[in-house]
Write an enzyme that holds these catalytic residues in place. Structure first.
Site, short mmCIF file in Angstrom:
data_model
loop_
_atom_site.label_atom_id
_atom_site.label_comp_id
_atom_site.label_asym_id
_atom_site.label_seq_id
_atom_site.Cartn_x
_atom_site.Cartn_y
_atom_site.Cartn_z
N ASP A 38 35.94 52.16 34.00
CA ASP A 38 37.04 51.51 33.56
C ASP A 38 37.67 50.58 34.89
OD1 ASP A 38 39.26 50.16 32.89
OD2 ASP A 38 40.05 51.81 31.86
N LYS A 95 42.45 42.66 34.34
CA LYS A 95 43.34 42.23 34.73
C LYS A 95 43.19 41.14 36.01
CE LYS A 95 46.36 46.09 34.44
NZ LYS A 95 45.88 47.36 33.52
#
Ligand SMILES: *Cc1c(COP(=O)(O)O)cnc(C)c1O
Length: 432
Positions: A244, A273
């Protein structure tokens, strides 16, 4: 005339109607009204200007309103803001997928786009489980993940988060039970980890980890060697490795992707992000060609069963491409190295403050861990008074500034952290 509707007091409207993230409205400080952004600065509605130390949750890596990304989005907006991806293909999504594949280590090259980090992780978990089903192997639908981890707020993501962070207690019964273990560090830990996989592997689909830096779960750092060993043991037991990199991806830890520092290639990587430089929501789950082969045959039931309405949004993909171009044209990784060195010196004095447990720096992330979560809201308010935007987690004050920040602005952030942590320690003594 007084009968005219109030010149929008939008801040009041927002405070009445907007449900804020992780916020107990009854005791929280009211939201700070913000009007615009530019570079590393937030311009507040009341005229104040704050230096940004958060990059809006790790996203705005090039600073806000970067003209190159803005132009790319404006240009795409003229042509086509969005189309469904079912049955259609468009240039921004095709080019971004190819560009990502080219940047990725190993043969990570099949890209599934979604709109948020949580959904990118959901898709990774689903790919892992379905890949075993497609291979005709039954019973492998659990995950092993690590304490201190954070993987998002949707239900499957919560189940692989740290039990506290994922609120496993609060949501007991509603969450799938996974195998959440301490992140191994010592030789003995690794022997334990190995035995754990030996025992559990037949019911596990994959191991899930944030490589090198566990973010929202407490800004904890581990070494490339630890990551290497975890990857090696995971693969030795025939399990898939999901990394991740929603927070660590795109330079934050000093390399484009954190896994590169350990020479580890996962079977699936999750990105989000900073993917569009903080401009638009977009996420990607990227699988290796080898894994994709389990989804490529004559049976329609083998197809991956997922498809968000807004997946591969053209504006977001155009922003993503422009952001990757900036990584190619501008010295982002050098900037991260410079930030890392400066953060070390800026934050080092915090080590001597009473109540500070640890100071950690990794790439363009600096964290000061405190021994208690008291006065969290007070601290958040103090940072605004200091003219900076820093938003501590419970027990962790951290900086994740935009990579383009100047040494002067970074020292403004560092000074504010030192003063607020010092004040926090004094207040703690006073109140005791
Ligand atoms: C933020 C984050 C997520 C969740 O992403 P959202 O876009 O908030 O859904 C998942 N994993 C990691 C490591 C994150 O930092």
């Amino acid at each position: 005339m007084s009968s005219e509707p109030q010149q929008e007091d939008w801040l009041q409207l927002g405070r009445r109607h907007v449900w804020r993230p992780y916020t107990q409205e009854k005791i929280a400080t009211p939201a700070v009204g913000i009007e615009r952004t530019e570079g590393v600065r937030l311009f507040l509605q009341d005229g104040r200007v704050l230096v940004d130390g958060v990059s809006s949750w790790w996203t705005a890596c090039h600073g806000y309103n970067h003209p190159h990304i803005r132009n790319a989005v404006a240009h795409q907006l003229e042509k086509m803001p969005h189309v469904m991806l079912g049955g259609l293909m468009h240039e921004p999504v095709a080019r971004l997928a190819a560009r990502l594949a080219a940047w990725m280590p190993g043969d990570l090259s099949r890209v599934f786009f979604t709109d948020s980090g949580s959904v990118a992780v959901e898709v990774a978990l689903k790919i892992a489980v379905q890949s075993w089903i497609n291979r005709g192997i039954v019973g492998r639908h659990k995950f092993l993940s690590f304490r201190g981890g954070y993987h998002g707020d949707t239900f499957a993501c919560m189940s692989v988060c740290d039990p506290e962070e994922g609120m496993h207690g609060l949501f007991r019964g509603a969450l799938a039970e996974q195998v959440v273990v301490p992140l191994p560090a010592s030789e003995e830990d690794f022997r334990w980890f190995e035995r754990c996989l030996e025992r559990e592997h037949t019911r596990l689909a994959a191991v899930v980890l944030e490589p090198l830096l566990q973010g929202a779960g407490g800004m904890r750092v581990h070494t490339p060697l630890q990551l290497q060993k975890i990857a090696e043991i995971t693969h030795r037991w025939g399990l898939l490795l999901i990394l991740d990199e929603v927070a660590t991806g795109f330079g934050r830890t000093g390399t484009m992707f954190a896994c590169e520092q350990a020479g580890v290639v996962p079977d699936i990587i999750c990105l989000s992000k900073a993917l569009t430089g903080g401009t638009l929501p977009l996420a990607a789950t990227v699988a290796t060609e080898r894994l994709y082969e389990h989804f490529f045959d004559d049976k329609s039931i083998s197809a991956l069963m997922h498809g968000p309405t807004f997946m591969g949004n053209a504006l977001a993909c155009a922003a993503g491409l422009a952001s990757l171009e900036l990584f190619e044209r501008e010295p982002r990784l050098e900037q991260v190295a410079r930030i890392e060195a400066q953060l070390e010196t800026e934050l080092a004095p915090c080590r001597d403050v009473d109540g500070v447990v640890d100071v950690r720096v990794k790439g363009a992330m600096g964290a000061v861990e405190l021994d208690s979560d008291r006065d969290l809201e007070w601290m958040r308010g103090r940072f605004v008074e200091e003219g900076v935007w820093v938003r501590p987690l419970p027990k962790v004050v951290y900086l994740t500034p935009p990579f383009v920040i100047s040494p002067e602005d970074l020292s403004t952030l560092g000074g504010a952290v030192r003063r607020v942590v010092q004040d926090w320690a004094q207040k703690k003594t006073r109140d005791a």
